[in-house]
Design a protein around this motif. Structure first.
Motif, PDB file in Angstrom:
ATOM      1  N   LEU A   4     -12.862 -14.183  79.179  1.00  0.00           N
ATOM      2  CA  LEU A   4     -11.975 -13.275  80.190  1.00  0.00           C
ATOM      3  C   LEU A   4     -10.703 -12.840  79.595  1.00  0.00           C
ATOM      4  O   LEU A   4     -10.305 -11.639  79.805  1.00  0.00           O
ATOM      5  N   GLU A   5      -9.843 -13.765  79.168  1.00  0.00           N
ATOM      6  CA  GLU A   5      -8.710 -13.158  78.123  1.00  0.00           C
ATOM      7  C   GLU A   5      -8.522 -12.036  77.153  1.00  0.00           C
ATOM      8  O   GLU A   5      -7.927 -11.198  77.029  1.00  0.00           O
ATOM      9  N   ARG A   6     -10.194 -11.990  76.608  1.00  0.00           N
ATOM     10  CA  ARG A   6      -9.994 -10.824  75.638  1.00  0.00           C
ATOM     11  C   ARG A   6     -10.193  -9.339  76.246  1.00  0.00           C
ATOM     12  O   ARG A   6      -9.978  -8.239  75.676  1.00  0.00           O
ATOM     13  N   HIS A   7     -10.523  -9.436  77.668  1.00  0.00           N
ATOM     14  CA  HIS A   7     -10.504  -8.274  78.238  1.00  0.00           C
ATOM     15  C   HIS A   7      -9.115  -7.919  79.083  1.00  0.00           C
ATOM     16  O   HIS A   7      -8.806  -6.822  79.478  1.00  0.00           O
ATOM     17  N   LEU A   8      -8.218  -8.592  78.832  1.00  0.00           N
ATOM     18  CA  LEU A   8      -7.009  -8.684  79.716  1.00  0.00           C
ATOM     19  C   LEU A   8      -5.886  -7.673  79.042  1.00  0.00           C
ATOM     20  O   LEU A   8      -5.983  -7.664  77.855  1.00  0.00           O
ATOM     21  N   PRO A   9      -5.362  -6.626  79.425  1.00  0.00           N
ATOM     22  CA  PRO A   9      -4.539  -5.789  78.717  1.00  0.00           C
ATOM     23  C   PRO A   9      -3.017  -6.633  78.649  1.00  0.00           C
ATOM     24  O   PRO A   9      -2.746  -7.710  79.225  1.00  0.00           O
TER      25      PRO A   9
END
Length: 699
Positions: free
Chosen positions: A31-36
């Motif tokens: 999920l953190e890979r998609h966080l801006p």
């Protein structure tokens, strides 16, 4: 027949043996890979993938969550559109980002960029706003409380599914983590509660609430603004009444009987039978304000009226009912609005109705300004029951109503076609105008069913349904496209009556395009290429092999389904009207060009949906094409004339390959074409006269 039964077995084994995959939240690292930037994830808040959202310096910025675990509404691929939502503590969207999607129209049709641009519109919007996918009616939406999100052309249903997923997930998090929303399921009218009431009773018990605003109060509200002098009537008569509004919840039958005449009450009950989850709200306005603006369109959201409950918006829509009030009810402009209780509206909790007073300044390009007046209303709980748990029902009803006119026209077309083919098939096939009639129907299918209605059925729907079955998911995605669903229903009915022929021969837009290509080839006198009978049978097995491969892909590698579905040129020719990458256009054009030389080669040999239709045709309940003992021996006329190669040498009809073109029916019933009938019309052959010989006379 044996090959088709084998595919039924393959399909059943795929469903039984396929992995049971349910929506699991992504891991924290995924999920953190998609966080801006500059956000990071904080502590998990539950087991459904909701995390605290942390800003620079460790500041609490709200919540981060996926939509799929919280609101897993399947798309047209059978899988939900999964998005990352960042929501601040006040319920304002910080960002919405796409994680994964398999919608056919976005995978290789319009591309993901269109969907990502749609999601960019959420930033800065509040979940307390009335967010609507679409465009406002009229040239100006001045004063409307609705917030419109631009949809995506040719992907309206898909972006609505995405929007419902976003709002459903956001409201689920808000109910759990934020203040303001009741977690109790909404109450609904008790149909068994009977109580004689009059209008005076409703007023005395505050079941009817009133809001009165004078002209002076309106002027005071606009004082100091650009629009303070733009209502001469208010300035001339400050004591006059500007707004005189009554609000009544007429969901309870006892209250409805007190305010509506008999015909109006009966009309309301019919409406509630169709829409049992809607709460009807009666508004009566007897002053000069009115209820809606000049741009208002019936059966849409009112432009001057909005509502909220517990700090969250209540979606209102015109019920589009024609009714009269009871004799003792105040006269005025009356309308019934509806709101869906499944979206959280609770009629026994206090809620607020807001009306906008709109003024315009200027003549050529007027500037609109508005102020709001509000009134609180609640209905006594003795009229209601509260369920133990709210049923999770997908918002399919609005999709159906949005296409009401198209659905009526489509239903009329399908009913007429099925009726003629079932009751008057022989007469239709026997008329000299049969070919123009058939081509007219096919042109209507291409234009209305295909290009306008986007009703081209596809193997994608079949594989999406298979995937929903394997994953233990929902089939609700089918309801977001009621136009195609109705065609599916009629096609399945056609299985019982005729086999595959109804859809493949009459209702497939791309099949109709190929038939027109064939006629164009005949007009241009192009050569016609036909394989031998043996090769024709071999080539027809290709579509079953392709179908088997696609089923295996759906079960073993579902992420590749949309890629293999490009075997169908339907998306290119029908959905996007050839506006795609050149290689997709070239592929679709190849099959249409080939159709000028070889009759409907894609349909006969390659179409995996045609293979499904052929398999489904095994439930056909009758042999609907009449045959005679002479058919096949010695007469071979029908077999020779059949463009589909669906008639064997012995005269039997191979219904799995029959497209219901009715050419053989025309021949069978025509005593000028059918060889047995032609021979039967001829007079008996008489033996020639011979003179008796002397030997015969002697004997």
């Amino acid at each position: 027949m044996r090959a088709q039964l084998a595919f039924f077995v393959l399909l059943a084994l795929a469903v039984i043996a396929g992995p049971q995959v349910f929506a699991e939240p992504l891991t924290r690292a995924e999920l953190e890979r998609h966080l801006p930037q500059p956000y990071t994830l904080g502590d998990p808040q539950n087991d459904k993938g909701v995390y605290k959202l942390i800003n620079i310096g460790g500041i609490d910025a709200g919540y981060a969550f996926e939509t799929e675990p919280l609101a897993p509404l399947p798309g047209f691929s059978g899988a939900p559109i999964n998005m990352l939502v960042l929501l601040d503590p006040d319920g304002v969207f910080l960002d919405v980002r796409l994680i994964e999607q398999n919608e056919p129209i976005f995978v290789s049709g319009l591309g993901e960029a269109a969907l990502r641009r749609f999601l960019e519109q959420y930033a800065g919007r509040s979940i307390t706003s009335s967010l609507v996918v679409g465009s406002p009616y009229g040239a100006e939406s001045g004063g409307s409380s609705l917030v419109y999100l631009d949809g995506v052309t040719k992907a309206t249903a898909s972006v609505r599914i995405a929007h419902e997923s976003i709002m459903g997930a956001a409201l689920a998090v808000s109910r759990e983590k934020m203040q303001g929303l009741s977690l109790d399921p909404p109450a609904y009218p008790d149909p068994a509660h009977e109580e004689p009431l009059t209008w005076d009773d409703l007023v005395a018990q505050r079941l009817a609430t009133r809001l009165v605003v004078t002209n002076a109060e309106v002027d005071a509200a606009f004082a100091g603004t650009l629009w303070e002098d733009d209502d001469p009537e208010a300035r001339a008569d400050p004591d006059g009444v500007y707004l005189d509004l009554w609000v009544v919840d007429i969901g309870p039958p006892s209250i409805a009987r007190a305010v509506l005449d008999d015909d109006g009450f009966a009309e309301l009950q019919r409406f509630l039978q169709i829409s049992p989850n809607d709460e009807p709200l009666l508004l009566i306005e007897s002053a000069r304000h009115g209820l809606v603006g000049p741009e208002f369109v019936r059966n849409t959201a009112p432009d001057w009226i909005s509502a909220e409950q517990g700090g969250f918006p209540v979606a209102l829509r015109d019920a589009d009912l024609i009714f009269d009030l009871a004799p003792d009810v105040p006269e005025g402009i009356a309308m019934i609005l509806r709101t869906d209780r499944r979206l959280g509206f609770d009629p026994i909790r206090d809620w607020m109705l807001r009306l906008q007073a709109v003024r315009r300044h200027g003549v050529f390009q007027p500037q609109s300004g508005s102020i709001e007046f509000s009134i609180n209303h609640a209905t006594d709980d003795r009229f209601f029951l509260r369920p133990q748990a709210a049923a999770a029902t997908p918002p399919w009803l609005s999709a159906l109503r949005d296409r009401q006119t198209d659905m009526i026209l489509l239903a009329a077309l399908l009913a007429g076609l099925v009726g003629v083919l079932f009751f008057r098939m022989n007469q239709l096939a026997g008329t000299r105008l049969f070919t123009p009639i058939r081509l007219s129907v096919l042109a209507l299918v291409i234009g209305f069913v295909g290009w306008w209605g986007q009703g081209q059925l596809s193997i994608v729907t079949v594989l999406g349904s298979l995937r929903a079955t394997v994953d233990g998911g929902s089939f609700a995605f089918l309801l977001y496209d009621p136009f195609s669903l109705l065609i599916w229903a009629v096609a399945i009915l056609g299985f019982v009556l005729w086999g595959r022929g109804l859809f493949c021969g009459w209702l497939c837009p791309f099949g109709a395009m190929q038939e027109f290509a064939h006629h164009a080839g005949r007009i241009l006198r192009l050569p016609r290429l036909e394989p031998t009978g043996r090769w024709d049978l071999r080539l027809k097995s290709i579509k079953y092999v392709l179908l088997a491969g696609m089923i295996a892909t759906a079960v073993l590698a579902p992420g590749q389904v949309d890629a293999v579905a490009e075997i169908e040129p339907f998306k290119t020719a029908i959905t996007t009207l050839f506006i795609r990458d050149w290689y997709y256009v070239a592929y679709a054009a190849f099959w249409l060009a080939a159709g000028m030389l070889h009759f409907k080669g894609f349909c006969r040999y390659v179409c995996p949906l045609g293979a499904v239709m052929a398999i489904g045709g095994l439930v056909r309940g009758r042999d609907w094409i009449a045959r005679r003992p002479d058919c096949g021996n010695p007469c071979q006329l029908c077999r020779v004339k059949c463009n589909y190669g669906a008639i064997g040498k012995t005269g039997e009809i191979r219904y799995s390959e029959c497209f219901q073109c009715l050419d053989c029916v025309t021949i069978h019933n025509d005593d000028r074409q059918c060889v047995p009938l032609v021979l039967a019309k001829r007079p008996p052959r008489r033996e020639p006269f011979k003179a008796a010989s002397a030997k015969d006379m002697a004997s």
